[in-house]
Design an enzyme around this catalytic site. Structure first.
Site, PDB file in Angstrom:
ATOM      1  N   SER A 192      -3.783   9.876   5.700  1.00 53.50           N
ATOM      2  CA  SER A 192      -3.145   9.836   7.003  1.00 53.50           C
ATOM      3  C   SER A 192      -3.783  10.928   7.870  1.00 53.50           C
ATOM      4  O   SER A 192      -5.001  11.086   7.839  1.00 53.50           O
ATOM      5  CB  SER A 192      -1.637  10.009   6.831  1.00 53.50           C
ATOM      6  OG  SER A 192      -0.955   9.525   7.938  1.00 53.50           O
ATOM      7  N   ASP A 454      -1.097  -1.656   6.312  1.00 49.31           N
ATOM      8  CA  ASP A 454      -0.802  -0.369   6.927  1.00 49.31           C
ATOM      9  C   ASP A 454      -1.107  -0.438   8.428  1.00 49.31           C
ATOM     10  O   ASP A 454      -2.244  -0.647   8.820  1.00 49.31           O
ATOM     11  CB  ASP A 454      -1.688   0.702   6.272  1.00 49.31           C
ATOM     12  CG  ASP A 454      -1.537   2.057   6.930  1.00 49.31           C
ATOM     13  OD1 ASP A 454      -0.703   2.188   7.840  1.00 49.31           O
ATOM     14  OD2 ASP A 454      -2.263   2.974   6.526  1.00 49.31           O
ATOM     15  N   HIS A 479       0.134   2.268   3.658  1.00 55.30           N
ATOM     16  CA  HIS A 479      -0.468   3.570   3.979  1.00 55.30           C
ATOM     17  C   HIS A 479      -0.720   4.397   2.724  1.00 55.30           C
ATOM     18  O   HIS A 479       0.194   4.664   1.963  1.00 55.30           O
ATOM     19  CB  HIS A 479       0.551   4.295   4.859  1.00 55.30           C
ATOM     20  CG  HIS A 479      -0.009   5.350   5.751  1.00 55.30           C
ATOM     21  ND1 HIS A 479      -1.156   5.202   6.465  1.00 55.30           N
ATOM     22  CD2 HIS A 479       0.453   6.585   6.062  1.00 55.30           C
ATOM     23  CE1 HIS A 479      -1.369   6.300   7.194  1.00 55.30           C
ATOM     24  NE2 HIS A 479      -0.400   7.148   6.959  1.00 55.30           N
TER      25      HIS A 479
END
Ligand SMILES: *[C@@H]1O[C@H](CO)[C@@H](O)[C@H](O)[C@H]1NC(C)=O
Ligand SMILES: *[C@@H]1O[C@H](CO)[C@@H](O)[C@H](O)[C@H]1NC(C)=O
Ligand SMILES: *[C@@H]1O[C@H](CO)[C@@H](O)[C@H](O)[C@H]1NC(C)=O
Ligand SMILES: *[C@@H]1O[C@H](CO)[C@@H](O)[C@H](O)[C@H]1NC(C)=O
Ligand SMILES: CC(=O)N[C@H]1CO[C@H](CO)[C@@H](O)[C@@H]1O
Length: 511
Positions: A192, A454, A479
Site C-alpha cells: 500500500s 483491489d 489489497h
C-alpha cells in the site's frame, strides 16, 4: 495503463475505523479496529479519512517477542541548520539471519508498525530462504514515532514521504555502520502506501537499497480517484452481477429519503445511529453516505485476505457475505438490506451505534493532541493526502454504485482541517508525480505485485515496465494479499505470485 479498475482499501469499519494503512503493517487497520471500538462505543467520531488505504490492527499484545527499539532521527533532513532530533521506533528479527546474508527492511506506513509482521508474513519466508536479517521501521508521525510535541498543522510540515524516505536512508546507513552491514544487500518491502515508499526508496536512494518489493503500491498520485468505486462495482459484480445494482438501488433510495426530514427518525432507527440524523450541510449528508458506502469499500479492499494474523477483526465479512445480504429478499426492499449490512458491520466490530455526524468527525480531526481521537493516523494520513497524494475516493464516476460524496466534499476537508486550499492540493499532487515519476518510474529491481479486485490497483504498476521492473498481477485477490502468511485455501495464482517474487529476489540477490 488500465486505470479503470483499482485495488485496495479498507472499509467500513471505517465508519468504524479508518485507516488506510499499509496492508496491515500499520495503522489503519488497527485504527479501525482498535481505535474504532473505543471511539465508536464512546460515541466519539471516527476518522475515516485514511481508512481506505490499508488496515492493520493494533495488536500490541503480540509484540512481546520482538521488543521495540529506538533510533535517534533528525526532525528535518532538508535543513542542515536544524539539529532537532526525536526517537523512531523499530523492530528486529535475527532468527533467520546467517552471517553474510542480506538485510530485509519492512517499511511502516500510515499507522502503528505492527510487530505481528516480525513473526508472520511472506517476507519472513523469503528471509528464511536467504538468511536475511529482518528490520521494520515505523513511519514518522505514526504509532509511537512522534517527532514533535503534538500534531499541530505547523508541526505536520515535517510529515511527508520525502522526510520518511530520508528517515529510511539515515536508518539504513547508521544501522549498517554500527552493525557491520554496510556491504550487505538491503531489500525494501512494503504494501500500500509503504509499497510506494519501497519503490521510491530504491528510486531515490539506489546506492542504499539493492531491490524492492512494492506490493499494491499506488505510485500515481491523483486528486480525484473515482476509479476506486468503479473497481468496487466490478468486484461486487464478479460475485454476482445483481449485487452492485441492488447496492445502487438501496443507495439511491437512501439519498432520496435524505431530502425529506420526516424520514430521519426512520433512518436513525434503521441504521442504528448514535444520535438523531441531522442534515444541515452538504458535508453532513456526504459524511453519512460515505460512512455507509465505506462498509462495501472496506470489505472489497480486504476481501478474503489473511490479515487475520495481525489480530484484525471481521475478516469473515467478505464480498460473498455482503452480496448474500443484498440479495436476501426476505429482509425487505434493497434499502432494508443495505441497513442490514450496516448493522452486521456494527455487530462485527462491537459498535453499539453508528456515529455518522460530520461535526464529530471534524472536531476529532482537528484535535492536535497525541492522545486525540484521530491521532491513530487519521489526522496524519489525511494531511498527507492534502499535501502529497489526493487519492479521494469520490462518487464522481457514473459507473459505480454510490451517490453523494463528490470530490469537492473531500478537498474541502483540507481547508477545514489544515487550511490547505484546493489549488494547493492540486499543485502538491502534481509535484509528487513530478518528483517520483508516477507510472513512468525509472529504476531497476523493483517488483510491483497487484491484485485484480483491489481498488488501489488502478494507481499501480500493473504491466511490466521492463524486465527489471516487473509487475506481478494476481487475479482475484485484494489489497496486499501476497504479503500475508500463506494458507492452504489461498488461490493457486496467489501461491504462484509468491513463488514468482521469491525467484526474482533470488535472481536479484545474485546481481
Ligand atoms: C417510517 O417507517 C414506518 C414503518 O416502516 C412507516 O410506516 C412510516 O411511513 C415511515 N415514515 C416515514 C416518514 O417514511
Ligand atoms: C464471523 O465470525 C464471528 C466470530 O467468530 C462470528 O460471531 C460471526 O457470526 C461471523 N460472521 C459471519 C457473517 O460469518
Ligand atoms: C483532544 O483529545 C484529547 C483526548 O481525547 C482531549 O482530552 C482533549 O480535550 C481534546 N482537545 C480538544 C481541543 O478537543
Ligand atoms: C490560511 O492560509 C492563508 C494563506 O495560505 C493565510 O493567509 C491564513 O492566515 C491561514 N489561516 C490560518 C487560520 O492559519
Ligand atoms: C488489475 C490489474 O491492473 N492487473 C494488472 C497487474 O499486473 C499484470 C502484469 O503482471 C497485468 O497484466 C494486469 O492487468
Amino acid at each position: 495503463m488500465e486505470q479503470s479498475h483499482m485495488p485496495v482499501s479498507y472499509s467500513f469499519l471505517v465508519s468504524v475505523n479508518m485507516a488506510l494503512q499499509t496492508c496491515g503493517l500499520s495503522v489503519l487497520g488497527k485504527v479501525t479496529v482498535v481505535l474504532l471500538l473505543p471511539l465508536f462505543a464512546g460515541g466519539e467520531g471516527q476518522y475515516r479519512g485514511f481508512r481506505r488505504f490499508n488496515r492493520a490492527e493494533d495488536t500490541e499484545q503480540q509484540s512481546a517477542a520482538f521488543e521495540e527499539q529506538w533510533f535517534i532521527q533528525k526532525l528535518d533532513h532538508f535543513n542542515g541548520a536544524d539539529s532537532r532530533e526525536w526517537k523512531q521506533r523499530y523492530f528486529v528479527n535475527e532468527n533467520f539471519y546467517k552471517p553474510g546474508g542480506p538485510v530485509f527492511l519492512m517499511i511502516g506506513g500510515e499507522g502503528p508498525a505492527n510487530p505481528a509482521w516480525m513473526q508472520s508474513g511472506t517476507w519472513l519466508t523469503y528471509a528464511a530462504k536467504h538468511g536475511a536479517l529482518c528490520l521494520m521501521l515505523e513511519h514518522r508521525f505514526y504509532g509511537k514515532s512522534h517527532p514533535t510535541a503534538d500534531l499541530s498543522t505547523d508541526n505536520l510540515r515535517f510529515l511527508s514521504s520525502r522526510q520518511a524516505l530520508a528517515d529510511l536512508a539515515h536508518f539504513r546507513t547508521a544501522i549498517a555502520e554500527t552493525q557491520g552491514l554496510t556491504n550487505r544487500k538491503w531489500v525494501a518491502f512494503g504494501g500500500s502506501y509503504p509499497g510506494s515508499l519501497a519503490a521510491w526508496f530504491r528510486l531515490k536512494y539506489s546506492h542504499l537499497v539493492h531491490a524492492s518489493v512494492a506490493t499494491s503500491a499506488p505510485v500515481h498520485a491523483t486528486v480525484n480517484f473515482p476509479e476506486y468505486l468503479e473497481v468496487v462495482w466490478r468486484s461486487l459484480a464478479s460475485e454476482n452481477t445483481e449485487c452492485p445494482l441492488l447496492v445502487k438501488k438501496a443507495s439511491d433510495t437512501l439519498v432520496a429519503r435524505l431530502s425529506d426530514p420526516k424520514t430521519y427518525d426512520n433512518i436513525t432507527k434503521d441504521f442504528n445511529l448514535c444520535s438523531k440524523l441531522q442534515i444541515q450541510t452538504e458535508a453532513d449528508s456526504a459524511y453519512f453516505l460515505e460512512t455507509l458506502a465505506g462498509n462495501f469499500m472496506d470489505v472489497v479492499q480486504y476481501n478474503e485476505d489473511n490479515r487475520g494474523f495481525e489480530g484484525v477483526t471481521g475478516t469473515n465479512i467478505t464480498i460473498k457475505v455482503l452480496c448474500g445480504l443484498m440479495g436476501d429478499a426476505s429482509l425487505g426492499e434493497p434499502y432494508a438490506r443495505y441497513a442490514a449490512v450496516a448493522r452486521l458491520m456494527m455487530a462485527t466490530f462491537s459498535l453499539k451505534c453508528l456515529d455518522a455526524s460530520f461535526n464529530t468527525y471534524l472536531r476529532d480531526m482537528k484535535n492536535t493532541s497525541w492522545e486525540g481521537p484521530a491521532a491513530g493516523g487519521g489526522r496524519q494520513w489525511v494531511y498527507q493526502t492534502c499535501t502529497e497524494f489526493g487519492f479521494y475516493q469520490s462518487t464522481d464516476s457514473p459507473n459505480q454504485p454510490f451517490t453523494g460524496f463528490p470530490l469537492k466534499y473531500h478537498v474541502k476537508q483540507c481547508a477545514d482541517f489544515y487550511n490547505v486550499s484546493a489549488e494547493q492540493v492540486a499543485e502538491a499532487v502534481a509535484q509528487t508525480n513530478e518528483y517520483y515519476g508516477a507510472y513512468d518510474i525509472r529504476s531497476s529491481r523493483i517488483v510491483f505485485p497487484n491484485g485484480s479486485i483491489d481498488p488501489w490497483h488502478a494507481l499501480g504498476i500493473t504491466q511490466d515496465i521492463n524486465p527489471d521492473l516487473p509487475a506481478v498481477f494476481i487475479e482475484g485477490t485484494a489489497h496486499c494479499a501476497n504479503m500475508y502468511p500463506a494458507r492452504s485455501e489461498d488461490l493457486l495464482q496467489l501461491d504462484l505470485a509468491r513463488t514468482h517474487i521469491s525467484l526474482l529476489l533470488q535472481q536479484w540477490l545474485k546481481q
